[in-house]
Design a protein around this motif. Structure first.
Motif, PDB file in Angstrom:
ATOM      1  N   ASP A  50      41.710  42.721  47.272  1.00  0.00           N
ATOM      2  CA  ASP A  50      41.369  43.288  45.962  1.00  0.00           C
ATOM      3  C   ASP A  50      40.083  44.104  46.018  1.00  0.00           C
ATOM      4  O   ASP A  50      39.314  44.139  45.066  1.00  0.00           O
ATOM      5  CB  ASP A  50      41.243  42.185  44.908  1.00  0.00           C
ATOM      6  CG  ASP A  50      42.559  41.456  44.676  1.00  0.00           C
ATOM      7  OD1 ASP A  50      43.620  42.089  44.849  1.00  0.00           O
ATOM      8  OD2 ASP A  50      42.522  40.267  44.338  1.00  0.00           O
TER       9      ASP A  50
ATOM     10  N   GLU B  11      36.127  39.241  51.824  1.00  0.00           N
ATOM     11  CA  GLU B  11      36.385  37.807  51.716  1.00  0.00           C
ATOM     12  C   GLU B  11      36.091  37.055  53.003  1.00  0.00           C
ATOM     13  O   GLU B  11      36.069  35.822  53.005  1.00  0.00           O
ATOM     14  CB  GLU B  11      37.843  37.574  51.339  1.00  0.00           C
ATOM     15  CG  GLU B  11      38.214  38.164  49.997  1.00  0.00           C
ATOM     16  CD  GLU B  11      39.682  38.027  49.681  1.00  0.00           C
ATOM     17  OE1 GLU B  11      40.500  37.885  50.618  1.00  0.00           O
ATOM     18  OE2 GLU B  11      40.025  38.065  48.488  1.00  0.00           O
TER      19      GLU B  11
ATOM     20  N   VAL C 204      26.768  33.923  48.157  1.00  0.00           N
ATOM     21  CA  VAL C 204      28.112  33.364  48.000  1.00  0.00           C
ATOM     22  C   VAL C 204      28.348  32.385  49.151  1.00  0.00           C
ATOM     23  O   VAL C 204      28.189  32.737  50.314  1.00  0.00           O
ATOM     24  CB  VAL C 204      29.184  34.480  48.022  1.00  0.00           C
ATOM     25  CG1 VAL C 204      30.582  33.890  47.952  1.00  0.00           C
ATOM     26  CG2 VAL C 204      28.955  35.461  46.885  1.00  0.00           C
TER      27      VAL C 204
ATOM     28  N   GLY D 116      30.501  29.571  51.566  1.00  0.00           N
ATOM     29  CA  GLY D 116      31.716  29.705  52.340  1.00  0.00           C
ATOM     30  C   GLY D 116      31.768  28.681  53.446  1.00  0.00           C
ATOM     31  O   GLY D 116      30.915  27.784  53.528  1.00  0.00           O
TER      32      GLY D 116
ATOM     33  N   ASP E 133      34.934  32.302  56.053  1.00  0.00           N
ATOM     34  CA  ASP E 133      35.612  32.680  54.814  1.00  0.00           C
ATOM     35  C   ASP E 133      34.671  32.425  53.641  1.00  0.00           C
ATOM     36  O   ASP E 133      34.195  31.291  53.452  1.00  0.00           O
ATOM     37  CB  ASP E 133      36.891  31.860  54.627  1.00  0.00           C
ATOM     38  CG  ASP E 133      37.960  32.226  55.635  1.00  0.00           C
ATOM     39  OD1 ASP E 133      38.263  33.422  55.754  1.00  0.00           O
ATOM     40  OD2 ASP E 133      38.496  31.323  56.297  1.00  0.00           O
TER      41      ASP E 133
ATOM     42  N   ALA F   2      33.671  31.782  49.763  1.00  0.00           N
ATOM     43  CA  ALA F   2      34.332  31.035  48.692  1.00  0.00           C
ATOM     44  C   ALA F   2      34.994  31.979  47.692  1.00  0.00           C
ATOM     45  O   ALA F   2      36.051  31.672  47.144  1.00  0.00           O
ATOM     46  CB  ALA F   2      33.322  30.134  47.989  1.00  0.00           C
ATOM     47  N   ASN F   3      34.380  33.135  47.483  1.00  0.00           N
ATOM     48  CA  ASN F   3      34.906  34.173  46.581  1.00  0.00           C
ATOM     49  C   ASN F   3      34.643  35.520  47.239  1.00  0.00           C
ATOM     50  O   ASN F   3      33.762  35.636  48.086  1.00  0.00           O
ATOM     51  CB  ASN F   3      34.171  34.150  45.235  1.00  0.00           C
ATOM     52  CG  ASN F   3      34.278  32.819  44.558  1.00  0.00           C
ATOM     53  OD1 ASN F   3      35.369  32.347  44.288  1.00  0.00           O
ATOM     54  ND2 ASN F   3      33.145  32.189  44.299  1.00  0.00           N
ATOM     55  N   GLY F   4      35.375  36.532  46.802  1.00  0.00           N
ATOM     56  CA  GLY F   4      35.103  37.874  47.296  1.00  0.00           C
ATOM     57  C   GLY F   4      33.669  38.268  46.967  1.00  0.00           C
ATOM     58  O   GLY F   4      33.146  37.898  45.909  1.00  0.00           O
TER      59      GLY F   4
ATOM     60  N   PRO G 124      30.642  40.207  45.587  1.00  0.00           N
ATOM     61  CA  PRO G 124      30.404  41.253  44.593  1.00  0.00           C
ATOM     62  C   PRO G 124      29.733  42.451  45.262  1.00  0.00           C
ATOM     63  O   PRO G 124      29.015  42.294  46.259  1.00  0.00           O
ATOM     64  CB  PRO G 124      29.445  40.596  43.599  1.00  0.00           C
ATOM     65  CG  PRO G 124      29.551  39.127  43.833  1.00  0.00           C
ATOM     66  CD  PRO G 124      29.931  38.976  45.277  1.00  0.00           C
TER      67      PRO G 124
END
Length: 84
Positions: free
Chosen positions: A5, A9, A37, A39, A52, A54-56, A58
């Motif tokens: 998206d 990530e 973020v 991960g 990885d 946890a969220n894409g 920003p």
């Protein structure tokens, strides 16, 4: 990097030599990670580490992956460098 998206990530590092035996899933991360973020990372084979998020991420987010001090290959060679 893994991109979904339009957001990053995943961070993937591939070393030129094996760092862990047969991608040992219990092996520690080769990096100290500084990022807003969270991960989790894992070895997918002896030379490839994947982190990885946890969220894409920003837009504008800066994450630093600094190789841990004293990191050595399976053969005993010192590994050095830094990724951002």
């Amino acid at each position: 990097p893994g991109i979904g998206d339009g957001a990053i990530e995943r961070f993937t590092a591939r070393f030129s030599q094996p760092i862990v035996p047969l991608g040992d899933p219990r092996a520690a991360s080769p990096f100290d990670v500084t990022c807003a973020v969270g991960g989790q990372g894992r070895w997918v084979d002896p030379q490839t580490f994947v982190y990885d998020f946890a969220n894409g991420l920003p837009g504008g987010t800066v994450c630093k992956f600094k190789l841990r001090s004293g990191l050595k290959s399976v053969s005993g060679y010192a590994v050095s460098g830094q990724q951002e």
